[in-house]
Scaffold this motif. Structure first.
Motif, PDB file in Angstrom:
ATOM      1  N   ASP A 190       0.819  -1.213   0.000  1.00  0.00           N
ATOM      2  CA  ASP A 190       0.000   0.000   0.000  1.00  0.00           C
ATOM      3  C   ASP A 190       0.855   1.266   0.000  1.00  0.00           C
ATOM      4  O   ASP A 190       0.455   2.292  -0.554  1.00  0.00           O
ATOM      5  N   SER A 191       2.025   1.195   0.600  1.00  0.00           N
ATOM      6  CA  SER A 191       2.945   2.340   0.550  1.00  0.00           C
ATOM      7  C   SER A 191       3.420   2.585  -0.876  1.00  0.00           C
ATOM      8  O   SER A 191       3.567   3.733  -1.307  1.00  0.00           O
ATOM      9  N   LEU A 192       3.649   1.506  -1.624  1.00  0.00           N
ATOM     10  CA  LEU A 192       4.057   1.635  -3.026  1.00  0.00           C
ATOM     11  C   LEU A 192       2.916   2.173  -3.888  1.00  0.00           C
ATOM     12  O   LEU A 192       3.154   2.942  -4.828  1.00  0.00           O
ATOM     13  N   ILE A 193       1.699   1.792  -3.578  1.00  0.00           N
ATOM     14  CA  ILE A 193       0.541   2.253  -4.360  1.00  0.00           C
ATOM     15  C   ILE A 193       0.428   3.773  -4.321  1.00  0.00           C
ATOM     16  O   ILE A 193       0.080   4.407  -5.328  1.00  0.00           O
ATOM     17  N   ARG A 194       0.706   4.369  -3.162  1.00  0.00           N
ATOM     18  CA  ARG A 194       0.567   5.822  -3.037  1.00  0.00           C
ATOM     19  C   ARG A 194       1.504   6.582  -3.959  1.00  0.00           C
ATOM     20  O   ARG A 194       1.282   7.749  -4.269  1.00  0.00           O
ATOM     21  N   GLY A 195       2.564   5.918  -4.421  1.00  0.00           N
ATOM     22  CA  GLY A 195       3.503   6.586  -5.319  1.00  0.00           C
ATOM     23  C   GLY A 195       3.230   6.325  -6.781  1.00  0.00           C
ATOM     24  O   GLY A 195       4.000   6.759  -7.645  1.00  0.00           O
ATOM     25  N   ARG A 196       2.118   5.618  -7.088  1.00  0.00           N
ATOM     26  CA  ARG A 196       1.808   5.274  -8.481  1.00  0.00           C
ATOM     27  C   ARG A 196       0.366   5.619  -8.807  1.00  0.00           C
ATOM     28  O   ARG A 196      -0.490   5.655  -7.928  1.00  0.00           O
ATOM     29  N   THR A 197       0.095   5.836 -10.086  1.00  0.00           N
ATOM     30  CA  THR A 197      -1.265   6.122 -10.537  1.00  0.00           C
ATOM     31  C   THR A 197      -1.572   5.300 -11.782  1.00  0.00           C
ATOM     32  O   THR A 197      -0.664   4.820 -12.465  1.00  0.00           O
TER      33      THR A 197
END
Length: 272
Positions: A190-197
């Motif tokens: 989820d931490s990685l998701i916040r940096g991607r769109t």
């Protein structure tokens, strides 16, 4: 009894006492809840993740280490701990519900409001009732030893809501390590998701969802529900073979995420 809210560190038995450790977490929670209230909707999930990483290990260690001691040393220990266990149960259910709601929905606002209200209520019950009552029964050295045990268990406790697993030993003890591993994996994803769109985040979102389903299946295993009070029992048990399904789900999710990363790299190379 004097509330922990009005006691100094020395009165609580020093910095290493379980009372002082608990109060420090409560102070951190108060700051995070303030940040949550001031955050725009788009930023609330990031603050909620920090709150979860604080409160769920905190509560899990209470249920595993502290509440059994309170039930042993206090005449009304069962009633006192059951009240807080019911609060913990509702907090887990509300946090789980939040994950299924759209950011802009009116229901999400109501659920979030109730979650914050209950977290503050839980702190007051612990600082005003449970912990002062425990303080009257144990000496300083015992409170410090209990603090070390609570801290050790907290470090190995789940960081996400789990509304099905037992709120009492031995079920919650047996569930701690596997649920913690799954939760930490999901926290990282989820931490990685916040940096991607867009398309770049899709495989990671799929992996996060699969990890959540794996946790839900795991906590339904019969042995992990042992010891709980009937009033906090939720959901139905699953047979032992469900563990094999959990492994399959996670393995397939990891493979999907890796395939997505490889596809993304090939697309990037082709564009150069």
């Amino acid at each position: 009894m004097k509330s922990l809210a009005h006691q100094s560190v020395e009165e609580m038995g020093g910095a290493g006492s379980v009372l002082s450790r608990q109060k420090r977490d409560h102070v951190k929670l108060d700051r995070l809840l303030g940040r949550l209230g001031a955050a725009p909707p788009a930023e609330q999930n990031a603050v909620l993740l920090q709150i979860y990483r604080l409160v769920f290990p905190h509560a899990y260690a209470e249920e595993t280490v502290l509440w059994p001691v309170i039930r042993r040393v206090l005449v009304d220990g069962h009633e006192l701990t059951l009240q807080v266990e019911l609060e913990h149960q509702e907090i887990n259910e509300l946090a789980t519900r939040l994950e299924t709601l759209e950011q802009s929905s009116a229901e999400r606002h109501r659920v979030l409001e109730r979650l914050v209200e209950l977290l503050r209520e839980d702190v007051r019950d612990e600082e005003d009732k449970l912990l002062p009552a425990l303080q009257m029964k144990l000496g300083v050295s015992e409170l410090r030893r209990l603090g070390i045990a609570w801290e050790a268990v907290r470090a190995l406790s789940p960081t996400r809501p789990h509304a099905i697993v037992s709120r009492r030993p031995p079920g919650n003890v047996l569930a701690a390590v596997p649920l913690t591993i799954l939760d930490h994996c999901r926290d990282g994803v989820d931490s990685l998701i916040r940096g991607r769109t867009g398309a770049a985040s899709s495989p990671l979102k799929g992996l996060s969802s699969s990890l959540a389903r794996a946790s839900n299946a795991l906590e339904r295993l019969p042995g992990l529900r042992r010891g709980e009070d009937p009033s906090t029992r939720r959901g139905t048990a699953r047979p032992p073979w469900a563990a094999a399904a959990i492994v399959t789900i996670v393995a397939a999710s990891v493979a999907l995420a890796m395939a997505g990363r490889k596809t993304g790299k090939r697309s990037s190379n082709g564009a150069i």
